[in-house]
Design an enzyme around this catalytic site. Structure first.
Site, short mmCIF file in Angstrom:
data_model
loop_
_atom_site.label_atom_id
_atom_site.label_comp_id
_atom_site.label_asym_id
_atom_site.label_seq_id
_atom_site.Cartn_x
_atom_site.Cartn_y
_atom_site.Cartn_z
N HIS A 11 0.79 -1.18 -0.01
CA HIS A 11 -0.09 -0.12 -0.06
C HIS A 11 1.01 1.15 -0.04
O HIS A 11 1.87 1.32 0.38
CB HIS A 11 -0.79 0.05 1.35
CG HIS A 11 -0.01 0.02 2.42
ND1 HIS A 11 0.35 1.07 2.99
CD2 HIS A 11 -0.03 -1.12 3.30
CE1 HIS A 11 0.88 0.89 4.14
NE2 HIS A 11 0.59 -0.55 4.37
N GLU A 85 -2.52 -7.37 7.01
CA GLU A 85 -1.15 -7.11 7.94
C GLU A 85 -1.46 -8.17 8.90
O GLU A 85 -2.44 -8.53 9.41
CB GLU A 85 -0.96 -5.82 8.27
CG GLU A 85 0.49 -5.81 9.05
CD GLU A 85 1.58 -6.02 8.15
OE1 GLU A 85 1.73 -7.21 8.15
OE2 GLU A 85 2.40 -4.95 7.48
#
Length: 212
Positions: A11, A85
């Site tokens: 990201h 994550e």
């Protein structure tokens, strides 16, 4: 068996990245630089062409990055929560320095990369590895002969790099994971291959590494 190619993208930058703060599964959005990085990644991929599908972690920093990329590619992101994550539990919201001081025992075990150490309130490296690689292998099976973009997180890319190269979870990291960097892997008759890693030519200088 047809070869499946993946462009795995971290990201774009967040404010917490600049503060070296552990985000984990807390839902932190992109900062202005991160928005620009995501658009740049989309423009670069659109010029290359040949992308069939777009998947992303459903945490907003990855999803927003995927939305920018999808706008450039004419593709709608598809959620892949398995690419979230790692759950960092008691460390989430703290800087690396704060986590080291506040939770010295658990942090030392985390820093030593003990594969089966479960962070209190979080998950172990091995648990993290299994959910990420199970989904990656599933996508390779479902999309033989196609090219996919996957938008994810620094820790997920750490797992994928080790998995593709056959490296243990507990060895020190020997590769960079820059925000919005492009990382190409493939799966075909010869197994998993790492094609290129950490491409940042599409970005302005200074993309932050996951740990630096």
């Amino acid at each position: 068996m047809e070869t499946t190619r993946f462009c795995c993208i971290r990201h774009g930058e967040t404010a917490w990245n600049t503060q070296r703060r552990l985000q984990g599964q807390l839902d932190i959005g992109l900062n202005d630089n991160g928005e620009s990085q995501a658009r740049a990644a989309g423009r670069w991929l659109a010029r290359q062409g040949g992308i069939d599908h777009l998947y992303a972690s459903d945490l907003s920093r990855a999803w927003r990055t995927a939305e920018h990329i999808g706008a450039a590619l004419g593709l709608q992101p598809r959620p892949a929560p398995e690419l979230r994550e790692r759950r960092y539990g008691i460390f989430e919201g703290l800087t690396y320095a704060e986590a080291r001081v506040t939770h010295p025992g658990p942090y030392a075990r985390h820093e030593a990369r003990e594969p089966d150490f479960v962070i209190p309130g979080g998950e172990s490296l091995r648990q993290f590895h299994d959910r990420v690689t199970d989904r990656l292998c599933q996508l390779a099976s479902e999309h033989g002969g196609q090219t996919l973009v996957l938008v994810m997180h620094g820790g997920v890319l750490d797992i994928i790099n080790r998995f593709v190269r056959g490296n243990p979870l507990d060895t020190p990291r020997d590769f960079l994971i820059p925000n919005a960097g492009l990382n190409w892997i493939s799966h075909g008759p010869g197994g998993w291959q790492l094609e290129s890693w950490g491409e940042t030519g599409h970005l302005a200088a200074g993309a932050l590494d996951e740990l630096k």
